[in-house]
Design an enzyme around this catalytic site. Structure first.
Site, PDB file in Angstrom:
ATOM      1  N   THR A 214       0.643  -1.189   0.108  1.00 23.26           N
ATOM      2  CA  THR A 214       0.211   0.014   0.056  1.00 23.26           C
ATOM      3  C   THR A 214       0.619   1.430   0.145  1.00 23.26           C
ATOM      4  OG1 THR A 214      -1.772  -0.929   1.373  1.00 23.26           O
ATOM      5  CG2 THR A 214      -1.485   0.807   1.563  1.00 23.26           C
ATOM      6  N   ARG A 242     -13.881  -8.155  -0.330  1.00 24.59           N
ATOM      7  CA  ARG A 242     -12.954  -7.841   0.546  1.00 24.59           C
ATOM      8  C   ARG A 242     -12.375  -6.222   0.895  1.00 24.59           C
ATOM      9  NH1 ARG A 242      -7.820  -6.022   2.000  1.00 24.59           N
ATOM     10  NH2 ARG A 242      -7.123  -6.595   4.486  1.00 24.59           N
ATOM     11  N   GLY A 244     -10.259  -3.723   3.189  1.00 24.03           N
ATOM     12  CA  GLY A 244      -9.275  -3.505   4.027  1.00 24.03           C
ATOM     13  C   GLY A 244      -9.512  -2.330   4.495  1.00 24.03           C
ATOM     14  N   ASP A 245      -8.334  -1.427   5.161  1.00 24.43           N
ATOM     15  CA  ASP A 245      -8.195  -0.383   6.333  1.00 24.43           C
ATOM     16  C   ASP A 245      -8.554   0.749   6.142  1.00 24.43           C
ATOM     17  OD1 ASP A 245      -6.262  -0.708   5.967  1.00 24.43           O
ATOM     18  OD2 ASP A 245      -4.364   0.215   6.864  1.00 24.43           O
ATOM     19  N   THR A 265      -0.330   1.191   6.759  1.00 25.96           N
ATOM     20  CA  THR A 265       0.528   0.180   5.622  1.00 25.96           C
ATOM     21  C   THR A 265       0.471  -1.436   6.192  1.00 25.96           C
ATOM     22  OG1 THR A 265       1.344  -0.930   4.274  1.00 25.96           O
ATOM     23  CG2 THR A 265       2.380   0.192   5.300  1.00 25.96           C
ATOM     24  N   GLY A 266      -0.545  -2.592   6.491  1.00 25.24           N
ATOM     25  CA  GLY A 266      -0.655  -3.966   7.024  1.00 25.24           C
ATOM     26  C   GLY A 266      -1.637  -4.450   6.990  1.00 25.24           C
ATOM     27  N   GLY A 268      -5.072  -4.839   7.031  1.00 27.12           N
ATOM     28  CA  GLY A 268      -5.656  -4.388   6.958  1.00 27.12           C
ATOM     29  C   GLY A 268      -7.018  -5.055   8.634  1.00 27.12           C
TER      30      GLY A 268
HETATM   31  N1  ASP Z   1      -3.363  -2.913   4.386  1.00 31.02           N
HETATM   32  C1  ASP Z   1      -3.639  -2.902   3.652  1.00 31.02           C
HETATM   33  C2  ASP Z   1      -5.523  -4.058   3.428  1.00 31.02           C
HETATM   34  O1  ASP Z   1      -5.008  -4.201   3.583  1.00 31.02           O
HETATM   35  C3  ASP Z   1      -2.886  -3.820   3.026  1.00 31.02           C
HETATM   36  C4  ASP Z   1      -0.901  -2.974   2.583  1.00 31.02           C
HETATM   37  O2  ASP Z   1      -0.789  -2.000   3.261  1.00 31.02           O
HETATM   38  O3  ASP Z   1      -0.412  -3.316   1.642  1.00 31.02           O
HETATM   39  O4  ASP Z   1      -5.261  -3.833   2.657  1.00 31.02           O
END
Ligand code: ASP
Length: 348
Positions: A214, A242, A244-245, A265-266, A268
């Site tokens: 991300t 789905r 994410g965050d 980022t992580g 989510g």
């Molecule tokens: N946070 C993002 C998600 O869960 C993924 C990412 O950080 O690459 O969609």
């Protein structure tokens, strides 16, 4: 009587010494008149798995992106423009999991999420699950500025995008060989796990291979306005639309001129449950602690205890720039008002 009073005052003195709240010295001084930080994802990013060419390609792109935002801020521009234009560079690169380089869903499509927030008015815009928007961060901005809503999704978001003159692309634009191969690898691993224990394995194979690509940017401009933005393709092999965050205000993105701006980022699901971005701002607000302390508490304690992995970038109202992550690496860069840039990938 005199002895009694003396003893009483000693007791009062001792009690006040032991119960007085610990005073934390928070430096409330401008460190940078303006500042900018970016990330290109966190995860299992190890030097031993990198070639020098690949490492350089990431560093160059991060530097190119942050310089775009820095130049806008230096010339007195708005943080919202700096964030949007910086993220464009990252979205247009196949290196990151956003825009052009978005990961593939289980159905071999690409679904993009993004959000943006301005700290002067706590206004925000987000889009989720779009399949044909070249630069999702710009659509999130349009949602914020030109609609009465905070979040639009899927086909409706595309209709709104057309009305707003946002660039629409053929969904094939998001095809990249490396992301497609990643999906096939994850599916193979998933199949292997199914063969092994017969249970449904969906996220496990992704997480073991976890790299979150991300992108995000947080900027403070000369007028003291903070903007934060985040853009992503989500997680490889995601299903069932789905989300994410990244498009969730308070999880993936948050900005408040009184405290700070944050982009996450992580993994989510954990960032949503921990309300990572807003929590950092709230801890600063309610406890009066520094951005660094608040970020460390949320990432290294709260998120880690939950089992979540990833990180954040943030800037506070005084131009302090913070990176905090619990993974092996995070693609990241910062640039202060003097134009001094720092580009990093691995944990120090
Ligand atoms: N946070 C993002 C998600 O869960 C993924 C990412 O950080 O690459 O969609």
């Amino acid at each position: 009587m005199k002895t009694f009073l003396t003893n009483l005052s000693i007791v009062i003195f001792l009690v006040s010494c032991t119960t007085a709240p610990e005073k934390k010295e928070i430096k409330n001084e401008k460190i940078n008149e303006f500042a900018i930080v970016i990330h290109g994802g966190a995860g299992t990013i190890l030097k031993k798995n990198m070639t020098p060419e690949k490492e350089k390609a990431y560093q160059d792109k991060l530097k190119e992106a942050i310089t775009v935002g820095y130049t806008i801020l230096k010339n007195g521009g708005k943080s919202i423009d700096a964030v949007e234009k910086t993220i464009h560079v990252l979205e247009n690169s196949p290196l990151f999991n956003a825009g052009k380089g978005a990961v593939f869903t289980h159905e071999e499509t690409n679904e993009l999420d993004a959000s943006i927030m301005t700290g002067n008015d706590l206004n925000a815009g987000a889009i989720a699950g779009v399949t044909d928007i070249k630069n999702p961060i710009s659509l999130a901005r349009k949602v914020m500025e030109n609609s009465e809503h905070v979040m639009l999704s899927g086909k409706g978001a595309s209709i709104f995008a057309k009305e707003q003159g946002i660039e629409i692309v053929d969904p094939k634009y998001f095809y990249t060989e490396s992301r497609f191969k990643s999906l096939q690898r994850v599916k193979e691993k998933m199949k292997a796990e199914l063969d092994h224990d017969g249970k449904t394995a969906f996220y496990d194979p992704i997480i073991k291979d976890s790299k979150f690509g991300t992108v995000g940017c947080v900027a403070l401009d000369k007028n003291g306005n903070i903007t934060a933005g985040t853009s992503t393709g989500g997680m490889t092999n995601k299903r069932w639309n789905r989300i994410g965050d990244a498009p969730i205000i308070g999880s993936g993105t948050y900005a408040n001129n009184a405290t700070c701006g944050v982009s996450s980022t992580g993994w989510g699901e954990y960032f949503i449950r921990a309300q990572v971005a807003h929590d950092i701002s709230a801890i600063m607000d309610y406890k009066g602690v520094s951005l660094k302390e608040a970020a460390r508490e949320v990432i290294q304690n709260k998120l880690t205890k939950l089992g979540g992995t990833g990180g954040i970038i943030a800037v506070d109202k005084n131009g302090n720039m913070v990176f905090e992550f619990n993974t092996a690496g995070m693609y990241r860069a910062s640039m202060n008002a003097k134009g001094e840039a720092e580009v990093k990938i691995y944990k120090e």
